[in-house]
Design an enzyme around this catalytic site. Sequence first.
Site, PDB file in Angstrom:
ATOM      1  N   ARG A   1      -2.933   1.146  -9.773  1.00 12.34           N
ATOM      2  CA  ARG A   1      -3.136  -0.206 -10.295  1.00 12.34           C
ATOM      3  C   ARG A   1      -3.652  -0.204 -11.728  1.00 12.34           C
ATOM      4  O   ARG A   1      -3.529  -1.189 -12.443  1.00 12.34           O
ATOM      5  CB  ARG A   1      -4.083  -0.985  -9.379  1.00 12.34           C
ATOM      6  CG  ARG A   1      -3.466  -1.338  -8.032  1.00 12.34           C
ATOM      7  CD  ARG A   1      -4.408  -2.166  -7.180  1.00 12.34           C
ATOM      8  NE  ARG A   1      -3.796  -2.530  -5.907  1.00 12.34           N
ATOM      9  CZ  ARG A   1      -3.871  -1.793  -4.809  1.00 12.34           C
ATOM     10  NH1 ARG A   1      -4.520  -0.646  -4.839  1.00 12.34           N
ATOM     11  NH2 ARG A   1      -3.293  -2.176  -3.689  1.00 12.34           N
TER      12      ARG A   1
ATOM     13  N   ASN B   1      -4.350  -7.470 -11.556  1.00  9.06           N
ATOM     14  CA  ASN B   1      -4.818  -6.090 -11.375  1.00  9.06           C
ATOM     15  C   ASN B   1      -5.087  -5.388 -12.701  1.00  9.06           C
ATOM     16  O   ASN B   1      -4.413  -5.667 -13.687  1.00  9.06           O
ATOM     17  CB  ASN B   1      -3.775  -5.288 -10.590  1.00  9.06           C
ATOM     18  CG  ASN B   1      -3.882  -5.521  -9.103  1.00  9.06           C
ATOM     19  OD1 ASN B   1      -4.977  -5.635  -8.568  1.00  9.06           O
ATOM     20  ND2 ASN B   1      -2.751  -5.593  -8.438  1.00  9.06           N
TER      21      ASN B   1
ATOM     22  N   ARG C   1      -4.403  -5.663   5.559  1.00  7.64           N
ATOM     23  CA  ARG C   1      -3.503  -4.536   5.845  1.00  7.64           C
ATOM     24  C   ARG C   1      -4.100  -3.619   6.903  1.00  7.64           C
ATOM     25  O   ARG C   1      -3.388  -3.115   7.776  1.00  7.64           O
ATOM     26  CB  ARG C   1      -3.207  -3.771   4.557  1.00  7.64           C
ATOM     27  CG  ARG C   1      -2.294  -4.534   3.609  1.00  7.64           C
ATOM     28  CD  ARG C   1      -2.161  -3.869   2.264  1.00  7.64           C
ATOM     29  NE  ARG C   1      -1.167  -4.562   1.440  1.00  7.64           N
ATOM     30  CZ  ARG C   1      -1.222  -4.671   0.117  1.00  7.64           C
ATOM     31  NH1 ARG C   1      -2.213  -4.112  -0.552  1.00  7.64           N
ATOM     32  NH2 ARG C   1      -0.278  -5.324  -0.553  1.00  7.64           N
TER      33      ARG C   1
ATOM     34  N   HIS D   1     -10.455  -2.899  -5.199  1.00  8.53           N
ATOM     35  CA  HIS D   1      -9.082  -3.144  -4.759  1.00  8.53           C
ATOM     36  C   HIS D   1      -8.210  -2.143  -5.506  1.00  8.53           C
ATOM     37  O   HIS D   1      -7.631  -2.426  -6.541  1.00  8.53           O
ATOM     38  CB  HIS D   1      -8.653  -4.572  -5.091  1.00  8.53           C
ATOM     39  CG  HIS D   1      -7.211  -4.851  -4.767  1.00  8.53           C
ATOM     40  ND1 HIS D   1      -6.680  -4.654  -3.504  1.00  8.53           N
ATOM     41  CD2 HIS D   1      -6.192  -5.299  -5.538  1.00  8.53           C
ATOM     42  CE1 HIS D   1      -5.400  -4.981  -3.520  1.00  8.53           C
ATOM     43  NE2 HIS D   1      -5.079  -5.368  -4.750  1.00  8.53           N
TER      44      HIS D   1
END
Length: 316
Positions: free
Chosen positions: A91, A123, A154, A178
């Site tokens: 990311r 991101n 998830r 994240h």
Amino acid sequence: MTRKIAIIGMGNVGGAVAHQIVATGLADDLVIIDERTAKSNADALDFADAMANLTHHTNVVANDYDAVADAEIVISAVGKIDLQSATNPDRFAELNYTSTQVKAVAHNLKRVGFYGKIICISNPCDIMTTIYQQITGLPHNHVMGTGTMLDSARMRRAVGHALDLDPRSVTGYNLGEHGNSQFTAWSTVRVLGHPITELVDSKHLDLDAIDQDSRIGGFTVFKGKRYTNYAIAAAATRLARTILEDAHTELAVSNWHEDFGCYLSTPVIIGRDGILARADFHLTELEQEKLARSARFIHDHYAEVDPAKDEVASRA
């Protein structure tokens, strides 16, 4: 007061968020902004054409920052997914590009006097959320990122799949960044009335495999279609609805941690005033170490794009 939301960035993610907002009637007024003005103008017309067949009406305005000033929520979806590699997912590949875009958006929000809540999807999420708060000067509890809300979903999907259960029957969180340093906090996960750690042997669960599945799930989707959008749109709109409805719901989102000096995800209570309180949870010693490691990772990368450096350079 009408419910008003603005979305900045109408790519695959922003478009999916906008569609869900319009289709579900989450907002009375929606402002959509993208540097590709023809694209957002076309989206606005497309939504107008859909309106006759929807059960809700939404007033859609395109490319007007002044219209954002009195929005209750701004959702940041700016970014450039093309910078992401299908073979070496990271990311932080979007760090330099997206930080430049986010800084510009944040200055525009400050210029028009926006005083609502910010939900950051862009991101790397935790760093972009930090930039938004630093530049806008909004209270820390009014600026948040979706963070590991998506990664937790998830994980719940992976646990549900392993046990043949609806993911909504699974509770618990992925925490931290994240991104690459996130982790599943197994001490928070419960299913079938038990902590999941009590079911490992009887249900033949491979927690390491489930953790890896939740960690790379987004990249699995990315490899198939070169972007992800539906799951993050569901997370962003749920978070927006939680704010608008003053629901006081516990969610794992990116929130400001004074001790770490950065945003990262832990469970908090969300309502109309943004982040109302940090949820009371107890991590194992190993999980605490992982959270601190994740914070250091975020903090070190934030230093590369800290807006304070731009101010120093501009005065030089």
